[in-house]
Design a protein around this motif. Structure first.
Motif, PDB file in Angstrom:
ATOM      1  N   GLY A  86      24.852  90.832  75.336  1.00  0.00           N
ATOM      2  CA  GLY A  86      25.367  90.946  76.704  1.00  0.00           C
ATOM      3  C   GLY A  86      26.078  89.692  77.150  1.00  0.00           C
ATOM      4  O   GLY A  86      27.157  89.745  77.759  1.00  0.00           O
ATOM      5  N   LYS A  87      25.505  88.517  76.809  1.00  0.00           N
ATOM      6  CA  LYS A  87      26.127  87.246  77.207  1.00  0.00           C
ATOM      7  C   LYS A  87      27.498  87.063  76.542  1.00  0.00           C
ATOM      8  O   LYS A  87      28.439  86.579  77.175  1.00  0.00           O
ATOM      9  CB  LYS A  87      25.201  86.077  76.866  1.00  0.00           C
ATOM     10  CG  LYS A  87      24.024  85.943  77.814  1.00  0.00           C
ATOM     11  CD  LYS A  87      23.248  84.670  77.593  1.00  0.00           C
ATOM     12  CE  LYS A  87      22.255  84.810  76.478  1.00  0.00           C
ATOM     13  NZ  LYS A  87      21.398  83.615  76.310  1.00  0.00           N
ATOM     14  N   ASN A  88      27.594  87.436  75.293  1.00  0.00           N
ATOM     15  CA  ASN A  88      28.880  87.304  74.596  1.00  0.00           C
ATOM     16  C   ASN A  88      29.930  88.270  75.155  1.00  0.00           C
ATOM     17  O   ASN A  88      31.097  87.904  75.320  1.00  0.00           O
ATOM     18  CB  ASN A  88      28.690  87.527  73.093  1.00  0.00           C
ATOM     19  CG  ASN A  88      28.105  86.306  72.410  1.00  0.00           C
ATOM     20  OD1 ASN A  88      28.795  85.329  72.172  1.00  0.00           O
ATOM     21  ND2 ASN A  88      26.812  86.358  72.103  1.00  0.00           N
ATOM     22  N   PHE A  89      29.513  89.496  75.442  1.00  0.00           N
ATOM     23  CA  PHE A  89      30.452  90.455  76.039  1.00  0.00           C
ATOM     24  C   PHE A  89      30.874  89.989  77.446  1.00  0.00           C
ATOM     25  O   PHE A  89      32.022  90.179  77.856  1.00  0.00           O
ATOM     26  CB  PHE A  89      29.829  91.845  76.108  1.00  0.00           C
ATOM     27  CG  PHE A  89      29.879  92.602  74.797  1.00  0.00           C
ATOM     28  CD1 PHE A  89      31.090  92.846  74.157  1.00  0.00           C
ATOM     29  CD2 PHE A  89      28.713  93.070  74.189  1.00  0.00           C
ATOM     30  CE1 PHE A  89      31.155  93.541  72.957  1.00  0.00           C
ATOM     31  CE2 PHE A  89      28.761  93.763  72.982  1.00  0.00           C
ATOM     32  CZ  PHE A  89      29.984  93.993  72.354  1.00  0.00           C
ATOM     33  N   LEU A  90      29.939  89.385  78.148  1.00  0.00           N
ATOM     34  CA  LEU A  90      30.262  88.853  79.484  1.00  0.00           C
ATOM     35  C   LEU A  90      31.311  87.754  79.382  1.00  0.00           C
ATOM     36  O   LEU A  90      32.253  87.703  80.183  1.00  0.00           O
ATOM     37  CB  LEU A  90      28.987  88.330  80.156  1.00  0.00           C
ATOM     38  CG  LEU A  90      29.122  87.722  81.553  1.00  0.00           C
ATOM     39  CD1 LEU A  90      29.776  88.689  82.535  1.00  0.00           C
ATOM     40  CD2 LEU A  90      27.756  87.290  82.084  1.00  0.00           C
ATOM     41  N   GLU A  91      31.166  86.884  78.391  1.00  0.00           N
ATOM     42  CA  GLU A  91      32.157  85.818  78.205  1.00  0.00           C
ATOM     43  C   GLU A  91      33.537  86.393  77.896  1.00  0.00           C
ATOM     44  O   GLU A  91      34.553  85.844  78.302  1.00  0.00           O
ATOM     45  CB  GLU A  91      31.723  84.887  77.062  1.00  0.00           C
ATOM     46  CG  GLU A  91      30.486  84.050  77.354  1.00  0.00           C
ATOM     47  CD  GLU A  91      30.753  82.953  78.362  1.00  0.00           C
ATOM     48  OE1 GLU A  91      31.931  82.737  78.732  1.00  0.00           O
ATOM     49  OE2 GLU A  91      29.779  82.305  78.788  1.00  0.00           O
ATOM     50  N   LEU A  92      33.557  87.513  77.197  1.00  0.00           N
ATOM     51  CA  LEU A  92      34.835  88.159  76.857  1.00  0.00           C
ATOM     52  C   LEU A  92      35.337  89.089  77.956  1.00  0.00           C
ATOM     53  O   LEU A  92      36.387  89.725  77.810  1.00  0.00           O
ATOM     54  CB  LEU A  92      34.670  88.964  75.552  1.00  0.00           C
ATOM     55  CG  LEU A  92      34.426  88.150  74.282  1.00  0.00           C
ATOM     56  CD1 LEU A  92      34.069  89.069  73.125  1.00  0.00           C
ATOM     57  CD2 LEU A  92      35.657  87.310  73.941  1.00  0.00           C
ATOM     58  N   LYS A  93      34.546  89.179  79.053  1.00  0.00           N
ATOM     59  CA  LYS A  93      34.876  90.047  80.192  1.00  0.00           C
ATOM     60  C   LYS A  93      34.895  91.531  79.797  1.00  0.00           C
ATOM     61  O   LYS A  93      35.613  92.335  80.398  1.00  0.00           O
ATOM     62  CB  LYS A  93      36.207  89.640  80.839  1.00  0.00           C
ATOM     63  CG  LYS A  93      36.173  88.259  81.476  1.00  0.00           C
ATOM     64  CD  LYS A  93      37.486  87.921  82.142  1.00  0.00           C
ATOM     65  CE  LYS A  93      37.407  86.678  82.995  1.00  0.00           C
ATOM     66  NZ  LYS A  93      36.749  85.520  82.406  1.00  0.00           N
ATOM     67  N   VAL A  94      34.136  91.848  78.788  1.00  0.00           N
ATOM     68  CA  VAL A  94      33.950  93.263  78.411  1.00  0.00           C
ATOM     69  C   VAL A  94      32.711  93.726  79.181  1.00  0.00           C
ATOM     70  O   VAL A  94      31.599  93.792  78.646  1.00  0.00           O
ATOM     71  CB  VAL A  94      33.778  93.424  76.885  1.00  0.00           C
ATOM     72  CG1 VAL A  94      33.649  94.906  76.513  1.00  0.00           C
ATOM     73  CG2 VAL A  94      34.941  92.783  76.144  1.00  0.00           C
ATOM     74  N   TYR A  95      32.923  94.017  80.466  1.00  0.00           N
ATOM     75  CA  TYR A  95      31.807  94.194  81.388  1.00  0.00           C
ATOM     76  C   TYR A  95      30.956  95.421  81.077  1.00  0.00           C
ATOM     77  O   TYR A  95      29.739  95.394  81.237  1.00  0.00           O
ATOM     78  CB  TYR A  95      32.317  94.247  82.825  1.00  0.00           C
ATOM     79  CG  TYR A  95      33.028  92.997  83.256  1.00  0.00           C
ATOM     80  CD1 TYR A  95      32.382  91.767  83.195  1.00  0.00           C
ATOM     81  CD2 TYR A  95      34.355  93.020  83.694  1.00  0.00           C
ATOM     82  CE1 TYR A  95      33.020  90.594  83.572  1.00  0.00           C
ATOM     83  CE2 TYR A  95      35.002  91.855  84.067  1.00  0.00           C
ATOM     84  CZ  TYR A  95      34.335  90.653  84.004  1.00  0.00           C
ATOM     85  OH  TYR A  95      34.972  89.492  84.371  1.00  0.00           O
ATOM     86  N   GLU A  96      31.596  96.483  80.649  1.00  0.00           N
ATOM     87  CA  GLU A  96      30.850  97.711  80.367  1.00  0.00           C
ATOM     88  C   GLU A  96      29.822  97.475  79.262  1.00  0.00           C
ATOM     89  O   GLU A  96      28.664  97.900  79.362  1.00  0.00           O
ATOM     90  CB  GLU A  96      31.815  98.835  79.985  1.00  0.00           C
ATOM     91  CG  GLU A  96      31.146 100.189  79.836  1.00  0.00           C
ATOM     92  CD  GLU A  96      32.148 101.295  79.515  1.00  0.00           C
ATOM     93  OE1 GLU A  96      31.704 102.350  79.043  1.00  0.00           O
ATOM     94  OE2 GLU A  96      33.367 101.093  79.725  1.00  0.00           O
ATOM     95  N   LYS A  97      30.243  96.793  78.199  1.00  0.00           N
ATOM     96  CA  LYS A  97      29.342  96.501  77.085  1.00  0.00           C
ATOM     97  C   LYS A  97      28.261  95.495  77.504  1.00  0.00           C
ATOM     98  O   LYS A  97      27.108  95.600  77.068  1.00  0.00           O
ATOM     99  CB  LYS A  97      30.138  95.933  75.909  1.00  0.00           C
ATOM    100  CG  LYS A  97      31.001  96.958  75.196  1.00  0.00           C
ATOM    101  CD  LYS A  97      30.153  97.835  74.286  1.00  0.00           C
ATOM    102  CE  LYS A  97      31.024  98.734  73.417  1.00  0.00           C
ATOM    103  NZ  LYS A  97      30.189  99.628  72.559  1.00  0.00           N
ATOM    104  N   ALA A  98      28.652  94.511  78.318  1.00  0.00           N
ATOM    105  CA  ALA A  98      27.668  93.533  78.798  1.00  0.00           C
ATOM    106  C   ALA A  98      26.583  94.241  79.607  1.00  0.00           C
ATOM    107  O   ALA A  98      25.379  94.020  79.402  1.00  0.00           O
ATOM    108  CB  ALA A  98      28.366  92.471  79.650  1.00  0.00           C
ATOM    109  N   GLU A  99      27.005  95.106  80.533  1.00  0.00           N
ATOM    110  CA  GLU A  99      26.058  95.856  81.358  1.00  0.00           C
ATOM    111  C   GLU A  99      25.137  96.707  80.489  1.00  0.00           C
ATOM    112  O   GLU A  99      23.912  96.740  80.691  1.00  0.00           O
ATOM    113  CB  GLU A  99      26.836  96.753  82.338  1.00  0.00           C
ATOM    114  CG  GLU A  99      25.950  97.616  83.211  1.00  0.00           C
ATOM    115  CD  GLU A  99      26.756  98.565  84.088  1.00  0.00           C
ATOM    116  OE1 GLU A  99      26.129  99.353  84.821  1.00  0.00           O
ATOM    117  OE2 GLU A  99      28.008  98.521  84.032  1.00  0.00           O
TER     118      GLU A  99
END
Length: 459
Positions: A86-99
């Motif tokens: 989730g943290k890595n997806f958040l850094e990439l702004k891939v919010y759906e995957k982070a959530e």
């Protein structure tokens, strides 16, 4: 400090406020993971997981995700994998995957504060305020630091009553705060039907007359809607119900002054200024409100020293006046700044920086007589400072003393060293003085010198 705070700053920009939550604690705790934290996992799992941490540390988030996905293939059970994903997806702004990944963690650990904070960041960055509210409502249980964010989110969601309720709780817990007062004003400006809010507060007071905040809110909304008499009556009622109330005196002193009850007003001011529940900015405002009254009623001047000592905590009053001057100067409120500076300089007349600022403010506000006298005194202390010659010359020109201005400016320009901008200003003013005398030839000569120096300076 969590990046979440960077996005919370959006709220401050949104509200037009530069500053202001002074919380020093970190929102995002450090979570260093070592081999013991991983539990019973294979060597291959460990190798991939620590590779993911390494790649994340050097901002190779895609490679970190690849390594974590290999971990899942080996063992999909450990929760910390999904937290890291989730943290890595958040850094990439891939919010759906982070959530999606943060929710996997929360499914088995619904009160994981750290992951809740990260999920809040996911929602807030997307301006999903409704979802953000749901998360922050859970986070306030852990720490009341989140209440201020919750009030902002309620405002953005147009849940004004809820926002005001949270602000009331914060005032009760921490005392009055300038930022929250600004937010309260913005909420009040959005309430299109103040009558319903007034009726609600009156009902609350009737049902529970001991709750101070309901009175304070009612006083505020009456004042905002120009119902000053009702606000005054409500303030007096609160004082009757709670004689120990300190916050009510922030309203009462003004009503007393308007009602010409000066002794009561001063008493209320002293209570407000000594209160630990009232912030410094509000206290400065109390003093500032008193000064116009004092200008019309100089017999109360002795009271000012006592009032100032309450703000200063026993420090030299001149220091407090100067601090008040700085306070208003930063806000570009020049009249108030000059008022305080002029009072503060009386016992510190040799302060070069303060002298200079006062004189420039006096010029800016067209107080030429004061600027002339002040710059003369400044020159006695600092005879080699060209700025004071320049101020004196400008003052003299505007007081129709052009010949004197030429003399002082011609003397002062000799002290200008390696400053083409200031030298240009001197020539410009000398030219203006000659123009006042009707000598167009000299005026043009000096104006041309000023223009040339300005070109050299800019070029």
């Amino acid at each position: 400090m969590s990046k979440c705070w960077k996005y919370i700053c959006f709220l401050f920009i949104f509200f037009g406020i530069a500053n202001t939550i002074a919380f020093s604690q970190d929102i995002e705790p450090k979570q260093d993971i070592n081999i013991d934290d991983l539990g019973d996992v294979s060597d291959e799992f460990q190798e991939n997981f620590f590779e993911a941490l390494k790649q994340k540390a050097i901002t190779n988030y895609d490679k970190a995700i690849e390594a974590l996905e290999k971990c899942i293939e080996i063992d999909p059970e450990p929760n910390f994998i999904y937290s890291e994903l989730g943290k890595n997806f958040l850094e990439l702004k891939v919010y759906e995957k982070a959530e999606e990944n943060f929710k996997k963690v929360l499914k088995s650990k619904p009160n994981d504060k750290y992951v809740l904070e990260l999920l809040y960041e996911v929602y807030f960055q997307q301006r999903k305020y409704k979802e953000s509210v749901e998360i922050v409502e859970k986070l306030v249980i852990f720490n009341s630091i989140f209440k201020e964010q919750l009030a902002n989110l309620y405002f953005l969601e147009k849940r004004y009553d809820d926002a005001l309720a949270v602000l009331d709780e914060l005032n009760e817990e921490y005392g009055v705060d300038a930022y929250r007062n600004q937010l309260r004003k913005r909420i009040a400006s959005k309430i299109t039907n103040p009558s319903s809010r007034i009726a609600l507060l009156e009902k609350r007071i009737k049902e529970n007359p001991k709750v101070e905040q309901n009175y304070l809110n009612l006083i505020y909304i009456y004042s905002q809607n120009n119902q000053n008499e009702k606000a005054y009556e409500t303030a007096k009622l609160l004082l009757k119900k709670n004689s120990k109330s300190e916050l009510v005196h922030l309203a009462l002193y003004k009503f007393y002054l308007e009602d010409n009850k000066v002794d009561e007003a001063i008493k209320s001011m002293k209570i407000a200024l000594q209160s630990s529940k009232i912030d410094t900015e509000a206290k400065y405002k109390v003093v500032n409100d008193f000064l116009p009254f004092l200008n019309k009623n100089p017999k109360y001047e002795p009271q000012l020293a006592e009032i100032m000592s309450l703000v200063s905590g026993g420090q030299d009053n001149s220091k407090v006046f100067t601090e008040l001057g700085h306070f208003y100067y930063k806000k570009d409120r020049k009249e108030q700044a000059l008022n305080f500076y002029e009072r503060g300089i009386k016992s510190n007349a040799s302060d070069f920086a303060l002298l200079k600022r006062i004189l420039l403010l006096q010029l800016d506000l067209k107080r030429y007589e004061k600027a002339e006298i002040g710059s003369q005194l400044a020159l006695e202390m600092y005879p080699a400072q060209p700025i004071f010659y320049l101020v004196n010359g400008v003052s003299l020109i505007n007081l129709d003393k052009a010949q004197e201005a030429i003399e002082i400016l011609s003397s002062g320009i000799d002290y200008v060293i390696d400053n083409q901008k200031m030298e240009s200003d001197f020539y410009k003013q000398i030219g203006m003085a000659y123009q006042k005398l009707g000598d167009e030839t000299k005026a043009s000569e000096y104006q041309q010198k000023a223009i040339q120096l300005q070109k050299n300076h800019n070029g």
